[in-house]
Design a protein around this motif. Sequence first.
Motif, PDB file in Angstrom:
ATOM      1  N   GLU A   5     -13.272 -13.860 -25.679  1.00 38.51           N
ATOM      2  CA  GLU A   5     -12.153 -14.381 -25.988  1.00 38.51           C
ATOM      3  C   GLU A   5     -11.395 -14.494 -24.448  1.00 38.51           C
ATOM      4  O   GLU A   5     -10.926 -13.643 -23.968  1.00 38.51           O
ATOM      5  CB  GLU A   5     -11.769 -14.537 -27.026  1.00 38.51           C
ATOM      6  N   ASP A   7      -7.929 -16.589 -22.519  1.00 33.05           N
ATOM      7  CA  ASP A   7      -7.790 -17.472 -22.229  1.00 33.05           C
ATOM      8  C   ASP A   7      -7.275 -18.347 -23.929  1.00 33.05           C
ATOM      9  O   ASP A   7      -7.369 -19.648 -23.820  1.00 33.05           O
ATOM     10  CB  ASP A   7      -6.844 -18.018 -21.271  1.00 33.05           C
ATOM     11  N   TYR A   9     -10.736 -19.514 -25.157  1.00 34.68           N
ATOM     12  CA  TYR A   9     -11.689 -20.106 -25.327  1.00 34.68           C
ATOM     13  C   TYR A   9     -12.338 -19.253 -25.594  1.00 34.68           C
ATOM     14  O   TYR A   9     -12.536 -17.926 -24.668  1.00 34.68           O
ATOM     15  CB  TYR A   9     -11.820 -20.574 -23.419  1.00 34.68           C
ATOM     16  N   ARG A  10     -12.997 -18.947 -26.133  1.00 35.07           N
ATOM     17  CA  ARG A  10     -14.359 -18.215 -26.756  1.00 35.07           C
ATOM     18  C   ARG A  10     -15.636 -18.280 -25.736  1.00 35.07           C
ATOM     19  O   ARG A  10     -16.214 -19.807 -25.941  1.00 35.07           O
ATOM     20  CB  ARG A  10     -15.030 -18.306 -27.969  1.00 35.07           C
ATOM     21  N   PHE A  26     -18.402 -20.583 -21.993  1.00 31.67           N
ATOM     22  CA  PHE A  26     -18.139 -20.968 -22.947  1.00 31.67           C
ATOM     23  C   PHE A  26     -18.662 -21.589 -24.042  1.00 31.67           C
ATOM     24  O   PHE A  26     -19.447 -23.192 -23.633  1.00 31.67           O
ATOM     25  CB  PHE A  26     -16.884 -21.247 -21.892  1.00 31.67           C
ATOM     26  N   ASP A  28     -16.790 -23.719 -26.771  1.00 25.06           N
ATOM     27  CA  ASP A  28     -15.666 -23.869 -27.643  1.00 25.06           C
ATOM     28  C   ASP A  28     -15.046 -25.375 -26.688  1.00 25.06           C
ATOM     29  O   ASP A  28     -14.019 -26.012 -26.393  1.00 25.06           O
ATOM     30  CB  ASP A  28     -14.644 -23.699 -27.744  1.00 25.06           C
ATOM     31  N   ILE A  29     -15.846 -26.019 -24.917  1.00 22.62           N
ATOM     32  CA  ILE A  29     -14.997 -26.890 -24.677  1.00 22.62           C
ATOM     33  C   ILE A  29     -16.270 -27.953 -24.241  1.00 22.62           C
ATOM     34  O   ILE A  29     -17.359 -27.482 -24.161  1.00 22.62           O
ATOM     35  CB  ILE A  29     -14.374 -26.060 -22.999  1.00 22.62           C
ATOM     36  N   LEU A  51     -13.145 -20.432 -15.546  1.00 24.26           N
ATOM     37  CA  LEU A  51     -13.245 -21.226 -16.665  1.00 24.26           C
ATOM     38  C   LEU A  51     -11.657 -21.945 -15.981  1.00 24.26           C
ATOM     39  O   LEU A  51     -10.888 -22.979 -15.671  1.00 24.26           O
ATOM     40  CB  LEU A  51     -12.256 -20.291 -17.724  1.00 24.26           C
ATOM     41  N   LEU A  55     -11.511 -26.293 -15.764  1.00 24.34           N
ATOM     42  CA  LEU A  55      -9.535 -26.561 -16.196  1.00 24.34           C
ATOM     43  C   LEU A  55      -9.316 -27.368 -15.463  1.00 24.34           C
ATOM     44  O   LEU A  55      -8.497 -28.638 -16.100  1.00 24.34           O
ATOM     45  CB  LEU A  55      -8.782 -26.132 -17.376  1.00 24.34           C
ATOM     46  N   GLN A  65     -11.024 -30.660 -22.242  1.00 26.68           N
ATOM     47  CA  GLN A  65     -11.349 -29.608 -22.897  1.00 26.68           C
ATOM     48  C   GLN A  65     -12.686 -29.370 -23.607  1.00 26.68           C
ATOM     49  O   GLN A  65     -13.531 -29.161 -23.434  1.00 26.68           O
ATOM     50  CB  GLN A  65     -10.476 -28.023 -22.836  1.00 26.68           C
TER      51      GLN A  65
END
Length: 65
Positions: A5, A7, A9-10, A26, A28-29, A51, A55, A65
């Motif tokens: 993980e 920040d 985010y996994r 990643f 979950d974006i 990441l 972002l 995201q």
Amino acid sequence: MHVIEIDGYRAVIKYNPDIEMFRGEFTDINGGADFYAKDTENLKKEAALSLKVFLEMCAEDGARQ
């Protein structure tokens, strides 16, 4: 398969023996943000950088995201 993980985010981590590097992506974006490194210390650095770039691009495009 391992998960880290960054920040909040996994990312899924796999080892690629063909290139002798770890690859992370990643999960979950809503886009692609992957990263590579030879060791776990640099993997976390590369993950944070990937990441951050993702972002920033979302913010510029006004995308979620």
